[in-house]
Design an enzyme around this catalytic site. Sequence first.
Site, PDB file in Angstrom:
ATOM      1  N   ARG A  23       0.836  -1.269  -0.062  1.00  0.00           N
ATOM      2  CA  ARG A  23      -0.050   0.040   0.008  1.00  0.00           C
ATOM      3  C   ARG A  23       0.784   1.268   0.103  1.00  0.00           C
ATOM      4  O   ARG A  23       1.735   0.990   0.616  1.00  0.00           O
ATOM      5  CB  ARG A  23      -0.912  -0.136   1.136  1.00  0.00           C
ATOM      6  CG  ARG A  23      -2.022   0.917   1.229  1.00  0.00           C
ATOM      7  CD  ARG A  23      -2.759   0.561   2.393  1.00  0.00           C
ATOM      8  NE  ARG A  23      -3.756  -0.559   1.908  1.00  0.00           N
ATOM      9  CZ  ARG A  23      -4.583  -1.382   2.860  1.00  0.00           C
ATOM     10  NH1 ARG A  23      -4.463  -1.031   4.195  1.00  0.00           N
ATOM     11  NH2 ARG A  23      -5.105  -2.653   2.613  1.00  0.00           N
ATOM     12  N   ASP A 105       1.262  -7.869   9.335  1.00  0.00           N
ATOM     13  CA  ASP A 105      -0.172  -8.235   9.343  1.00  0.00           C
ATOM     14  C   ASP A 105      -0.940  -7.853  10.730  1.00  0.00           C
ATOM     15  O   ASP A 105      -1.994  -7.213  10.740  1.00  0.00           O
ATOM     16  CB  ASP A 105      -0.438  -9.568   9.275  1.00  0.00           C
ATOM     17  CG  ASP A 105       0.594 -10.157   7.972  1.00  0.00           C
ATOM     18  OD1 ASP A 105       0.240  -9.500   7.002  1.00  0.00           O
ATOM     19  OD2 ASP A 105       1.352 -10.987   7.958  1.00  0.00           O
ATOM     20  N   ASP A 107      -2.485  -6.130  13.775  1.00  0.00           N
ATOM     21  CA  ASP A 107      -2.800  -4.593  14.001  1.00  0.00           C
ATOM     22  C   ASP A 107      -3.148  -4.695  15.468  1.00  0.00           C
ATOM     23  O   ASP A 107      -4.055  -5.419  15.856  1.00  0.00           O
ATOM     24  CB  ASP A 107      -3.537  -4.093  12.886  1.00  0.00           C
ATOM     25  CG  ASP A 107      -3.217  -4.178  11.465  1.00  0.00           C
ATOM     26  OD1 ASP A 107      -1.942  -3.737  11.372  1.00  0.00           O
ATOM     27  OD2 ASP A 107      -3.750  -4.796  10.840  1.00  0.00           O
ATOM     28  N   ASP A 120      -6.499  -9.430  12.612  1.00  0.00           N
ATOM     29  CA  ASP A 120      -5.604 -10.153  11.583  1.00  0.00           C
ATOM     30  C   ASP A 120      -4.553 -11.269  12.029  1.00  0.00           C
ATOM     31  O   ASP A 120      -3.363 -11.388  11.393  1.00  0.00           O
ATOM     32  CB  ASP A 120      -4.693  -8.987  10.799  1.00  0.00           C
ATOM     33  CG  ASP A 120      -5.868  -7.998   9.983  1.00  0.00           C
ATOM     34  OD1 ASP A 120      -6.960  -8.392   9.820  1.00  0.00           O
ATOM     35  OD2 ASP A 120      -5.280  -6.932   9.954  1.00  0.00           O
TER      36      ASP A 120
END
Length: 183
Positions: A23, A105, A107, A120
């Site tokens: 991202r 991953d 969070d 997650d």
Amino acid sequence: MKKICIGDKFQIQCYKHDGKVHRCWEEAIVLDVNKDYIVCGNNRTLVTRSEGVTWRTKEPAIMYFFKNEWYNVIAQLKKDGIYYYCNIATPYIIEEDTIKYIDYDLDLRIFPTGEYKILDRMEYKYHKKLMNYSDDLDIAIKNGLDDLIKKYKEGSTIFSEERNNDYYNIYKDVKNYNDSHNF
């Protein structure tokens, strides 16, 4: 590397362990530079996922990127309070006007009520197996999550509503200055 200054603009690139960009955020404006971390802000910035999907963030955000910690913290200033989205990730580096880190991953989501939730876990287990995370990496990631939760429970100033609102006011001032001077 050039010295980082308040008002500097960066892009943000988040990678996965396999080196692929996950991202990107179009803009992060530096609001504060500390020995151990930098603070950035943005509002309605363009976000692009690896598949090409794009959107703009909906609210102002104050972001903390750490030199030696395995996480970063995003304070999202929403109408009903501040939500914190904390990524378990490598310490940041800066290359070519871009803040870069590897996302792992897991969070931590913290709500205005004070409650928090670890997100997650299944994605983490999947990627750990798929990308062969080492035992040392697994320990660093879990220690990062534990340290982050501890800092939250101890009332670290990163999670201060007043402090994050102050940073947002700095963001507005710096953004207005940059826009009026075409930075």
